[in-house]
Write an enzyme that holds these catalytic residues in place. Sequence first.
Site, PDB file in Angstrom:
ATOM      1  N   ASN A  23       0.806  -1.223   0.000  1.00 53.71           N
ATOM      2  CA  ASN A  23       0.000   0.000   0.000  1.00 53.71           C
ATOM      3  C   ASN A  23       0.841   1.276   0.000  1.00 53.71           C
ATOM      4  OD1 ASN A  23       0.888  -0.173   2.617  1.00 53.71           O
ATOM      5  ND2 ASN A  23      -1.084   0.231   3.556  1.00 53.71           N
ATOM      6  N   CYS A  24       2.135   1.173  -0.233  1.00 50.28           N
ATOM      7  CA  CYS A  24       3.025   2.335  -0.297  1.00 50.28           C
ATOM      8  C   CYS A  24       2.919   2.971  -1.690  1.00 50.28           C
ATOM      9  CB  CYS A  24       4.462   1.893  -0.016  1.00 50.28           C
ATOM     10  SG  CYS A  24       5.701   3.179  -0.273  1.00 50.28           S
ATOM     11  N   ASP A  25       2.661   4.276  -1.733  1.00 46.84           N
ATOM     12  CA  ASP A  25       2.508   4.968  -3.020  1.00 46.84           C
ATOM     13  C   ASP A  25       3.760   4.868  -3.883  1.00 46.84           C
ATOM     14  OD1 ASP A  25      -0.100   5.711  -2.513  1.00 46.84           O
ATOM     15  OD2 ASP A  25       0.438   7.699  -1.750  1.00 46.84           O
TER      16      ASP A  25
END
Length: 127
Positions: free
Chosen positions: A15-17
């Site tokens: 979920n890290c951009d």
Amino acid sequence: MNPDQPPITLYGIANCDTVRKARAWLSQQNVPCLFHDLRKQGVSLDTLLHWCAALGWEALLNRRGTTWRALEPSERDAVHDAASAAALMLRHPTLIKRPVVDWQGTLTVGFTPELFQGAHASLRDRA
């Protein structure tokens, strides 16, 4: 890609951009890679020490994120070298700056299109 060598491995958190951008870039360039989720799969101390030796522990330790800010001051103050940084990142894998990419032996940390383009070109040149 050389079939005798392992594929590219991208280490990060789903979920890290920045990891999403890196994965999208690799996909757009048709670069196959394995994704290793640091939150779910963790990372070994040996791997962290190898990364610290290759990239520098300062480059790997994410001091800007919420995990760092949530640490006790004594934990933050105890980080003064590669061994202490690796031990902390082992306990808190979300402290690792993302993504770390193993380009079949060459390591990069972080993402910019230029960084990935250079690493990918170097990989192609070795093939």
